[in-house]
Design an enzyme around this catalytic site. Structure first.
Site, short mmCIF file in Angstrom:
data_model
loop_
_atom_site.label_atom_id
_atom_site.label_comp_id
_atom_site.label_asym_id
_atom_site.label_seq_id
_atom_site.Cartn_x
_atom_site.Cartn_y
_atom_site.Cartn_z
N HIS A 1 0.83 -1.22 0.00
CA HIS A 1 0.00 0.00 0.00
C HIS A 1 0.87 1.27 0.00
O HIS A 1 0.51 2.28 0.61
CB HIS A 1 -0.94 0.02 1.21
CG HIS A 1 -1.94 -1.09 1.22
ND1 HIS A 1 -3.21 -0.95 0.71
CD2 HIS A 1 -1.87 -2.36 1.69
CE1 HIS A 1 -3.88 -2.09 0.87
NE2 HIS A 1 -3.08 -2.97 1.44
N ASN B 1 -10.25 -2.79 2.62
CA ASN B 1 -9.97 -2.76 1.19
C ASN B 1 -11.27 -2.51 0.43
O ASN B 1 -12.34 -2.47 1.01
CB ASN B 1 -9.39 -4.11 0.73
CG ASN B 1 -7.91 -4.25 1.06
OD1 ASN B 1 -7.19 -3.26 1.27
ND2 ASN B 1 -7.45 -5.49 1.11
FE1 HDD Z 1 -2.47 -4.78 5.53
C1 HDD Z 1 -0.98 -1.76 5.18
C2 HDD Z 1 -5.42 -3.46 4.33
C3 HDD Z 1 -3.92 -7.88 5.75
C4 HDD Z 1 0.31 -5.97 7.03
N1 HDD Z 1 -3.08 -2.97 4.86
C5 HDD Z 1 -2.31 -1.84 4.82
C6 HDD Z 1 -3.10 -0.75 4.32
C7 HDD Z 1 -4.34 -1.23 4.08
C8 HDD Z 1 -4.33 -2.63 4.43
C9 HDD Z 1 -5.52 -0.46 3.55
C10 HDD Z 1 -2.60 0.67 4.10
C11 HDD Z 1 -2.86 1.54 5.29
C12 HDD Z 1 -2.42 2.95 4.98
O1 HDD Z 1 -3.09 3.60 4.15
O2 HDD Z 1 -1.42 3.36 5.54
N2 HDD Z 1 -4.26 -5.54 5.04
C13 HDD Z 1 -5.37 -4.82 4.67
C14 HDD Z 1 -6.52 -5.68 4.68
C15 HDD Z 1 -6.11 -6.91 5.06
C16 HDD Z 1 -4.69 -6.83 5.31
C17 HDD Z 1 -7.92 -5.22 4.33
C18 HDD Z 1 -6.90 -8.16 5.25
C19 HDD Z 1 -8.14 -8.21 5.54
N3 HDD Z 1 -1.89 -6.60 6.22
C20 HDD Z 1 -2.66 -7.75 6.25
C21 HDD Z 1 -1.92 -8.79 6.92
C22 HDD Z 1 -0.72 -8.24 7.31
C23 HDD Z 1 -0.73 -6.87 6.85
C24 HDD Z 1 -2.43 -10.19 7.16
C25 HDD Z 1 0.44 -8.86 8.02
C26 HDD Z 1 0.44 -9.96 8.67
N4 HDD Z 1 -0.62 -4.02 5.93
C27 HDD Z 1 0.35 -4.69 6.59
C28 HDD Z 1 1.56 -3.84 6.89
C29 HDD Z 1 1.12 -2.45 6.32
C30 HDD Z 1 -0.24 -2.75 5.75
C31 HDD Z 1 2.83 -4.40 6.41
C32 HDD Z 1 2.08 -1.74 5.39
C33 HDD Z 1 2.08 -0.31 5.82
C34 HDD Z 1 1.36 -0.29 7.07
O3 HDD Z 1 0.94 -1.55 7.38
O4 HDD Z 1 1.16 0.68 7.76
O5 HDD Z 1 1.81 -3.81 8.24
#
Ligand code: HDD
Length: 696
Positions: free
Chosen positions: A86, A159
């Protein structure tokens, strides 16, 4: 003297002092107050921001030039790690207004009274591409909302698709590694159409439901303002007495859902890589505020137990036909960030941020997320104190004894930095103290079924059904939408060089729908393999019309823009009349001409304003101009694409030579310039599609 600055001044030299000047030139003289003085980070006024300090006019630069050193030092460290997923995102401030109080379901502050307003900050994103990638790849869109509630920050990090690829957070690093650019090559950027992604997908059938969504038009939205959002997981709402209700969150766009055509999305990526970001920003600047209704699906354990899927499985949704979405509020985004980095880039969303009245469930994907987001902020923003950055700070009072750490900006006074304490300085009670009555209390009962048991690395039984909902999604689409899914998969697989991966995907598709698998195989020119074995037999689910974009499309010009193409000999009044009709119907008219300086002045030059950037086109051309434009590929392509992308085309009789050249055929979407056109411009003409695309 040659000028290189606005106002005709050359800032590097001061006029009248000869070419070899070493004097400072003031910055235009239009700043009056003291605050306007340029200073170093230490507050020392800078006398010259054009020339470094040298030993003699042509001599070496001196290390003692602290203004130079500081400026370059700071610049060198301007970037922080981009989000691991993202990374590419756009955001805005806004307000959430409760339209239906639900205290019987939750004690969460935003939902206690009708009319209650809560500030929000919302960030939309693509998933796979880097921060500088384009806005319109085929991809899932992030939809993250930070509610600054009276009782702390609640982050609903969702999402634009209601299900997820995987069931357990332990697979997230694998999923993301597979979709990002390939490890050895560094490409493709922002694309899932490559070997490693489909290799992973084909080995992990739980991904297939979301694959159906990602290959559908949901993954190529027309605008961030025209897509739905979902919290995905089953959450809990908890009322003041501690009663819990399961809940799924939905965002419904007030402008209705709309997507682009794939060919259009590809071309937009070249014509305007910032297409979605610009659209969001400009609509807010124009006062046309993007809005979504927040809806909930609520249910109890009895309902959960009766379903053929597990409500703790994030690869499954609850059909709206089974549990209708109840609208409880509206979010309006009404203010652009003042600074992209400070706000959009530094915004730190954490699904772990919940407030009293909202709680988690044992969904294994959600549980893993609770760790990952907090952790990643430390790596991205560099410190545990990231919560002090204004965009992340709660707007309600915040007191605790967390202290120190890198980049601490708060200055707590006194000795009391522990709890309990009895120092008078911390107030009579030695506060702040915990608050059992109003503080967050985790919901204590178990989720569906039993949480007790042996420690096992297993999944619940119903998680093994990978195909029922993928099939339900596919069958709920219109004929055109199904064809789009088939061609999207064929396109993606055509970029997969490993034949065994393509075959494995086909073997899985058979388990979703025979016809889908056959179409993809045919489009690839491959024979269908045997169906892959299934872990659990599919159950037949009812179609869910709510899952289709086309079945739920809203015919409107609101938020849509229409290009009016004209040329030197066009009648000015005709151009202005059609623009007015578009604006009166709620749309935005954008004047496009081969030369921007003609009368009336154009907003965009033809070559830089292809029709892919608009929702419909009007051709206000004389026959001479139209004949001349037949030799201009940008003009021919403009019309051909508008037709091919199923848009309304309103035209003067004179435009005929150009329309003929572009292969436009008569249909309901091809009109004159009157009222019919404005009505037609409010929608796309999917009936036309078989004329321009093979939907077999
Ligand atoms: Fe995630 C970012 C949505 C599963 C780990 N995720 C991130 C963002 C969104 C989502 C919208 C951007 C937030 C922003 O605008 O800063 N992610 C989802 C959704 C998931 C999901 C809807 C499942 C239902 N994500 C998910 C899992 C993991 C992560 C299972 C890790 C085990 N996601 C992350 C992250 C991020 C992230 C690596 C990258 C940047 C951040 O968190 O802040 O931690």
């Amino acid at each position: 003297m040659k000028s290189n600055a606005p106002g005709g001044k050359d800032f590097a030299f001061e006029e009248g002092k000869g070419g070899e000047t070493h004097q400072h030139v003031p910055s235009g003289g239009n700043h009056k107050s003291d605050e306007a003085h340029l200073t170093t980070n230490q507050g020392i006024r800078v006398s010259d921001n054009q020339n470094s300090l040298k030993s003699g006019a042509r001599g070496p630069v001196l290390l003692e030039d602290f203004a130079l050193r500081e400026k370059i030092f700071h610049f060198d460290h301007e970037r922080i790690p981009e989000r691991i997923v993202h990374a590419r995102g756009s955001a805005a401030h806004g307000t959430f207004t409760c339209t239906k109080a639900i205290p019987h379901l939750t004690r969460a502050a935003p939902f206690q009274e009708k009319g209650k307003q809560t500030p929000v900050f919302t960030r939309f994103s693509t998933v796979a591409g880097g921060a500088g990638s384009v806005d319109t790849p085929r991809d899932v869109r992030g939809f993250a909302v930070k509610f600054y509630t009276d009782e702390g920050n609640w982050d609903l990090v969702g999402n634009n698709i209601p299900v997820f690829f995987i069931q357990d957070a332990i697979k997230f690093p694998d999923l993301i590694h597979s979709v990002k650019m390939e490890a050895n090559k560094g490409y493709p950027q922002a694309a899932s159409a490559h070997d490693t992604f489909w290799d992973f997908i084909s080995l992990m059938p739980e991904t297939l439901h979301m694959i159906m969504w990602a290959m559908s038009d949901r993954a190529i939205p027309r605008s961030l303002r025209m897509m739905e959002g979902f919290g995905i997981h089953t959450f809990r709402l908890v009322d003041a007495k501690g009663k819990s209700t399961f809940c799924k969150f939905h965002w419904k766009p007030v402008l209705g859902m709309q997507s682009t055509c794939w060919d259009e999305a590809v071309k937009i990526a070249g014509a305007d890589p910032d297409y979605h970001r610009r659209d969001l920003y400009e609509s807010i600047e124009a006062g046309s505020f993007p809005a979504w209704d927040l809806g909930i699906q609520t249910f109890d354990e009895e309902f959960a137990e009766a379903q053929p899927y597990d409500v703790l499985d994030s690869t499954k949704l609850i059909p709206e036909e089974d549990i209708p979405v109840e609208i409880i509020g509206r979010m309006e985004l009404n203010r652009n960030p003042d600074n992209f980095f400070a706000e959009t880039e530094q915004a730190a969303f954490c699904p772990g941020n919940v407030v009293p009245g909202i709680d988690f469930t044992a969904d294994p994907l959600l549980q893993g997320r609770l760790f990952s987001y907090l952790d990643t902020q430390k790596s991205r923003l560099g410190t545990t104190n990231f919560y002090q950055i204004p965009i992340n700070a709660p707007k309600c009072p915040m007191h605790n004894f967390n202290r120190d750490g890198l980049m601490q900006t708060q200055v707590p006074t006194g000795r009391a930095n522990y709890e309990p304490n009895s120092l008078a300085e911390a107030g009579e009670d030695g506060g702040p103290r915990e608050c059992p009555a109003t503080g967050f209390a985790s919901y204590s009962a178990q989720d569906v079924g039993s949480e007790a048991g042996d420690r096992l690395r297993v999944r619940p039984e119903l998680f093994a059904d990978h195909y029922s909902q993928a099939r339900m999604f596919f069958l709920s689409q219109t004929e055109n939408e199904r064809a789009h899914i088939a061609s999207a998969i064929a396109f993606e697989l055509s970029k997969v060089m490993l034949e065994h991966v393509r075959l494995r995907v086909l073997s899985r598709l058979i388990n979703i729908d025979d016809d889908l698998a056959a179409r993809v195989a045919d489009a690839l020119g491959m024979d269908l393999p045997e169906a892959a074995p299934v872990a659990r037999e599919r159950v037949e689910m009812k179609e869910s019309p709510a899952l289709s974009i086309h079945k739920n499309a809203k015919d409107t010009l609101d938020g849509r823009s229409v290009a009016v193409l004209y040329a030197e000999n066009s009648a000015k009044k005709e151009v202005e009349d059609v623009c007015k009709a578009i604006e009166d119907a709620g749309g935005t008219a954008v004047k496009v001409a081969p030369k921007v300086g003609i009368t009336p002045a154009a907003d965009g030059q033809l070559a830089g304003s292809p029709s892919v950037l608009f929702d419909a086109v009007a051709l206000v051309l004389t026959e001479d101009d139209a004949t001349m434009l037949c030799k201009e590929s940008a003009a021919v392509q403009f019309v051909m694409d508008a037709f091919g992308h199923l848009k309304a085309i309103g035209a003067t009789d004179g435009a005929k030579p150009l329309m003929d050249r572009a292969g436009v055929e008569a249909d309901d979407g091809v009109t004159g310039l009157g009222g019919d056109f404005v009505k037609a411009a409010a929608k796309r003409f999917y009936d036309r599609e078989p004329k321009v695309r093979n939907l077999a």
